[in-house]
Design an enzyme around this catalytic site. Structure first.
Site, PDB file in Angstrom:
ATOM      1  N   SER A 142       0.791  -1.238  -0.060  1.00  0.00           N
ATOM      2  CA  SER A 142       0.034   0.075  -0.126  1.00  0.00           C
ATOM      3  C   SER A 142       0.691   1.119   0.096  1.00  0.00           C
ATOM      4  O   SER A 142       1.976   1.249   0.405  1.00  0.00           O
ATOM      5  CB  SER A 142      -0.784   0.029   1.385  1.00  0.00           C
ATOM      6  N   TYR A 155      -1.873  -1.029  10.459  1.00  0.00           N
ATOM      7  CA  TYR A 155      -2.013  -1.390   9.121  1.00  0.00           C
ATOM      8  C   TYR A 155      -0.677  -0.653   8.389  1.00  0.00           C
ATOM      9  O   TYR A 155      -0.117  -1.880   7.460  1.00  0.00           O
ATOM     10  CB  TYR A 155      -3.199  -0.367   8.495  1.00  0.00           C
TER      11      TYR A 155
HETATM   12  N1  LIG Z   1      -8.651  -0.724  -1.388  1.00  0.00           N
HETATM   13  C1  LIG Z   1      -7.808   0.254  -0.928  1.00  0.00           C
HETATM   14  O1  LIG Z   1      -7.790   1.245  -0.823  1.00  0.00           O
HETATM   15  C2  LIG Z   1      -6.467  -0.311  -0.861  1.00  0.00           C
HETATM   16  C3  LIG Z   1      -5.514   0.535  -0.823  1.00  0.00           C
HETATM   17  C4  LIG Z   1      -3.957   0.058  -0.821  1.00  0.00           C
HETATM   18  C5  LIG Z   1      -3.856  -1.453  -0.564  1.00  0.00           C
HETATM   19  N2  LIG Z   1      -4.799  -2.206  -0.540  1.00  0.00           N
HETATM   20  C6  LIG Z   1      -4.593  -3.811  -0.164  1.00  0.00           C
HETATM   21  O2  LIG Z   1      -5.294  -4.477  -1.138  1.00  0.00           O
HETATM   22  C7  LIG Z   1      -5.743  -5.709  -0.914  1.00  0.00           C
HETATM   23  C8  LIG Z   1      -7.031  -5.687  -1.244  1.00  0.00           C
HETATM   24  O3  LIG Z   1      -8.104  -4.542  -0.494  1.00  0.00           O
HETATM   25  P1  LIG Z   1      -9.536  -4.445  -0.842  1.00  0.00           P
HETATM   26  O4  LIG Z   1      -9.840  -3.019  -0.505  1.00  0.00           O
HETATM   27  O5  LIG Z   1      -9.921  -5.048  -2.359  1.00  0.00           O
HETATM   28  O6  LIG Z   1     -10.170  -5.545   0.310  1.00  0.00           O
HETATM   29  P2  LIG Z   1     -11.695  -5.973   0.358  1.00  0.00           P
HETATM   30  O7  LIG Z   1     -12.515  -5.284  -0.856  1.00  0.00           O
HETATM   31  O8  LIG Z   1     -11.955  -5.933   1.839  1.00  0.00           O
HETATM   32  O9  LIG Z   1     -11.534  -7.373   0.071  1.00  0.00           O
HETATM   33  C9  LIG Z   1     -10.628  -8.433   0.747  1.00  0.00           C
HETATM   34  C10 LIG Z   1     -10.356  -9.668   0.224  1.00  0.00           C
HETATM   35  O10 LIG Z   1      -9.696 -10.298   0.994  1.00  0.00           O
HETATM   36  C11 LIG Z   1      -9.919 -11.439   1.542  1.00  0.00           C
HETATM   37  N3  LIG Z   1      -9.425 -11.718   3.008  1.00  0.00           N
HETATM   38  C12 LIG Z   1      -9.646 -11.064   4.023  1.00  0.00           C
HETATM   39  N4  LIG Z   1      -8.862 -11.637   5.303  1.00  0.00           N
HETATM   40  C13 LIG Z   1      -8.640 -13.098   4.452  1.00  0.00           C
HETATM   41  C14 LIG Z   1      -8.016 -14.205   4.932  1.00  0.00           C
HETATM   42  N5  LIG Z   1      -7.523 -14.222   6.196  1.00  0.00           N
HETATM   43  N6  LIG Z   1      -7.881 -15.133   4.244  1.00  0.00           N
HETATM   44  C15 LIG Z   1      -8.272 -15.164   2.888  1.00  0.00           C
HETATM   45  N7  LIG Z   1      -8.762 -14.060   2.318  1.00  0.00           N
HETATM   46  C16 LIG Z   1      -9.057 -13.022   3.017  1.00  0.00           C
HETATM   47  C17 LIG Z   1     -11.714 -11.031   1.503  1.00  0.00           C
HETATM   48  O11 LIG Z   1     -12.386 -12.437   1.502  1.00  0.00           O
HETATM   49  P3  LIG Z   1     -13.853 -12.558   2.262  1.00  0.00           P
HETATM   50  O12 LIG Z   1     -14.707 -11.576   1.662  1.00  0.00           O
HETATM   51  O13 LIG Z   1     -14.347 -14.152   1.984  1.00  0.00           O
HETATM   52  O14 LIG Z   1     -13.717 -12.440   3.882  1.00  0.00           O
HETATM   53  C18 LIG Z   1     -11.831 -10.421   0.350  1.00  0.00           C
HETATM   54  O15 LIG Z   1     -11.915 -11.231  -0.792  1.00  0.00           O
HETATM   55  C19 LIG Z   1      -5.453  -5.689   0.820  1.00  0.00           C
HETATM   56  O16 LIG Z   1      -4.229  -6.373   0.895  1.00  0.00           O
HETATM   57  C20 LIG Z   1      -5.205  -4.069   1.031  1.00  0.00           C
HETATM   58  O17 LIG Z   1      -4.566  -4.047   2.272  1.00  0.00           O
HETATM   59  C21 LIG Z   1      -6.290  -1.693  -0.798  1.00  0.00           C
END
Ligand SMILES: NC(=O)c1ccc[n+]([C@@H]2O[C@H](COP(=O)([O-])OP(=O)(O)OC[C@H]3O[C@@H](n4cnc5c(N)ncnc54)[C@H](OP(=O)(O)O)[C@@H]3O)[C@@H](O)[C@H]2O)c1
Length: 249
Positions: A142, A155
């Protein structure tokens, strides 16, 4: 010829958000995709259905990346469905912002167990399934590890650890022809950022005011970078942490 024809790709946390976007984009480039999820079976099944209706191949496999038995099963199921792994995207992640006064032991372990331990376990088990041609591991970090937002001590620490692991493993796995890079997104509109209350917040407005490209990201913006890092187009890159935030740094 598609860029990832018949490559086997495992994407952790691909039932929604950035992971779902990456799964669909890798599949559109010809990859055979494993859509991992923790609890959202319906979401994962929908991602698989979308890929198949687009002419691609995918399966959904449940597994909590922070649990070694689940991770082991994830890669056994991958092997029996598609064979050796070529691409691992360590995307599963959780985030919650809180001040240092509100920090709890539970929150520390929740974020570190998924974002750091889960990434290490998935990488460790994937390694047994890569073949002699090597492949590509893409960690989702991130931009927070650069910008360090207020209230994000846990985080940001997890994503700082992801940057460090990317650097270490790029050295450790180079001899196996496995490249290890990270994509470090800025704010992206996902189910997760909606649930966390970032979408519609002052944090989003501030990001849009200051981002050189004037908007927050969409999962497809990140997925295009993932296709690049998964493919031969990036064959000379390893150990890189690519900021993908429309210029936010
Ligand atoms: N969105 C942002 O602004 C942003 C920015 C920078 C980095 N990121 C990073 O990008 C990644 C995805 O973020 P997102 O915003 O797309 O998140 P999201 O919409 O909350 O989706 C998270 C995904 O991770 C899965 N997950 C959570 N805990 C898990 C575990 N213990 N084992 C297996 N799967 C798990 C969830 O599965 P379930 O639904 O089945 O729980 C879901 O498929 C993360 O690493 C986050 O830190 C996001």
């Amino acid at each position: 010829m598609k860029k990832l024809e018949n490559k086997v790709a495992v994407i952790t946390g691909a039932s929604k958000g950035i992971g779902a976007g990456i799964a669909k984009s890798l599949a559109a480039e010809g990859a055979l995709v494993v859509v991992n999820y923790a609890s959202a079976k319906a979401g994962a099944d929908q991602v698989v259905a979308d890929i198949i209706s687009n002419g691609g191949k995918a399966i959904a496999v449940q597994g909590d990346v922070s649990k070694i038995a689940d991770v082991s099963r994830l890669f056994e199921e991958t092997k029996s469905a598609f064979g050796a792994v070529d691409i691992l995207v360590n995307n599963a992640g959780v985030y919650k912002f809180n001040s240092i006064e509100q920090l709890t032991e539970e929150e520390f372990h929740s974020q570190f167990n998924t974002n750091v331990l889960g990434l290490l376990l998935a990488t460790q088990h994937a390694l047994k399934n890569f073949n002699e041609n090597g492949g590509s591991i893409i960690n989702i970090g991130s931009v927070v590890s650069n910008i360090a937002p207020v209230g994000s001590s846990i985080y940001t620490a997890t994503k700082g650890a992801v940057d460090s692991i990317t650097h270490v493993l790029s050295k450790e796995l180079g001899a196996k022809k496995i490249r290890v890079n990270s994509i470090n997104p800025g704010m992206v509109e996902t189910e997760g950022t909606h649930t966390a209350g970032f979408i519609g917040s002052e944090f989003q407005a501030e990001t849009e005011r200051t981002a050189p490209l004037g908007r927050i990201g969409q999962p497809e913006d990140i997925a295009l970078v993932a296709v690049f890092l998964a493919s031969e187009d990036s064959r000379w890159l390893t150990g890189e942490t690519l900021l993908a935030g429309g210029g936010v740094r």
